[in-house]
Design an enzyme around this catalytic site. Structure first.
Site, PDB file in Angstrom:
ATOM      1  N   HIS A  32     -10.829  -6.353  59.385  1.00  0.00           N
ATOM      2  CA  HIS A  32      -9.542  -6.632  58.733  1.00  0.00           C
ATOM      3  C   HIS A  32      -8.700  -7.664  59.476  1.00  0.00           C
ATOM      4  O   HIS A  32      -7.482  -7.510  59.595  1.00  0.00           O
ATOM      5  CB  HIS A  32      -8.739  -5.349  58.537  1.00  0.00           C
ATOM      6  CG  HIS A  32      -9.469  -4.267  57.833  1.00  0.00           C
ATOM      7  ND1 HIS A  32     -10.121  -4.468  56.645  1.00  0.00           N
ATOM      8  CD2 HIS A  32      -9.671  -2.971  58.167  1.00  0.00           C
ATOM      9  CE1 HIS A  32     -10.691  -3.322  56.264  1.00  0.00           C
ATOM     10  NE2 HIS A  32     -10.440  -2.412  57.181  1.00  0.00           N
ATOM     11  N   ASP A 100     -13.672  -4.544  51.037  1.00  0.00           N
ATOM     12  CA  ASP A 100     -13.225  -3.275  51.616  1.00  0.00           C
ATOM     13  C   ASP A 100     -13.211  -2.162  50.562  1.00  0.00           C
ATOM     14  O   ASP A 100     -12.580  -1.131  50.732  1.00  0.00           O
ATOM     15  CB  ASP A 100     -11.859  -3.401  52.289  1.00  0.00           C
ATOM     16  CG  ASP A 100     -11.558  -2.228  53.218  1.00  0.00           C
ATOM     17  OD1 ASP A 100     -12.493  -1.710  53.850  1.00  0.00           O
ATOM     18  OD2 ASP A 100     -10.377  -1.820  53.302  1.00  0.00           O
ATOM     19  N   ASN A 105      -7.737   4.769  52.672  1.00  0.00           N
ATOM     20  CA  ASN A 105      -6.409   4.843  53.282  1.00  0.00           C
ATOM     21  C   ASN A 105      -5.361   3.964  52.611  1.00  0.00           C
ATOM     22  O   ASN A 105      -4.344   3.658  53.207  1.00  0.00           O
ATOM     23  CB  ASN A 105      -6.469   4.523  54.786  1.00  0.00           C
ATOM     24  CG  ASN A 105      -7.443   5.413  55.514  1.00  0.00           C
ATOM     25  OD1 ASN A 105      -7.501   6.615  55.266  1.00  0.00           O
ATOM     26  ND2 ASN A 105      -8.232   4.836  56.387  1.00  0.00           N
TER      27      ASN A 105
END
Length: 149
Positions: A32, A100, A105
């Site tokens: 990320h 992703d 989350n």
């Protein structure tokens, strides 16, 4: 064993754990984009440290994914473009991309994967570089057999 490590860090962790990261003796991926925060700009110390790591350590890889995680939060997350572009320019042979999915989350404003693909085309408009990012680099890191033409 041909393994690698994926590091999920918050931006400040790049600085806090720099000595530990320097001791990793197998390929590792900073996921990320290091979770740097776009509002803090390209000159923020964690991003500068990430760039230095990519310049100096041939075992370091970075995934230019998670644009929604580093963005100020406004779709289509264009504020992540200069960060991804800078990482690609710094180490084009050690950059990976992914959406992703399924976006663990993320509790609000779930990213649209089609928009994330379009965003990747914006931060990597060069077809040759895209091929490297999406095909050649994964082949190299993961040891995939190249597809026959």
């Amino acid at each position: 064993m041909g393994w690698h490590v994926v590091l999920h860090l918050d931006a400040q962790d790049i600085l806090t754990y720099a000595e530990v990261i320097d001791k990793i003796d197998l390929p590792f991926i900073i996921d990320h984009m290091g979770r740097v925060k776009t509002p803090l700009g390209l000159e923020q110390q964690p991003f500068k440290q990430l760039l230095q790591l990519m310049r100096d350590n041939p075992l370091a890889w970075v995934k230019v994914s998670g644009s929604e995680r580093i963005s100020a939060g406004v779709r289509p997350f264009n504020d992540a473009i200069p960060f991804a572009q800078t990482l690609i320019e710094t180490a084009p042979d050690r950059v990976l991309w992914g959406t992703d999915w399924p976006h663990p989350n993320i509790s609000n404003d779930m990213p649209n994967d089609g928009e994330l693909v379009n965003l990747m085309l914006d931060f990597c408009p060069d077809e040759r570089l895209r091929h490297q990012l999406l095909v050649e680099n994964p082949i190299h890191l993961y040891g995939f057999a190249p597809a026959e033409a």
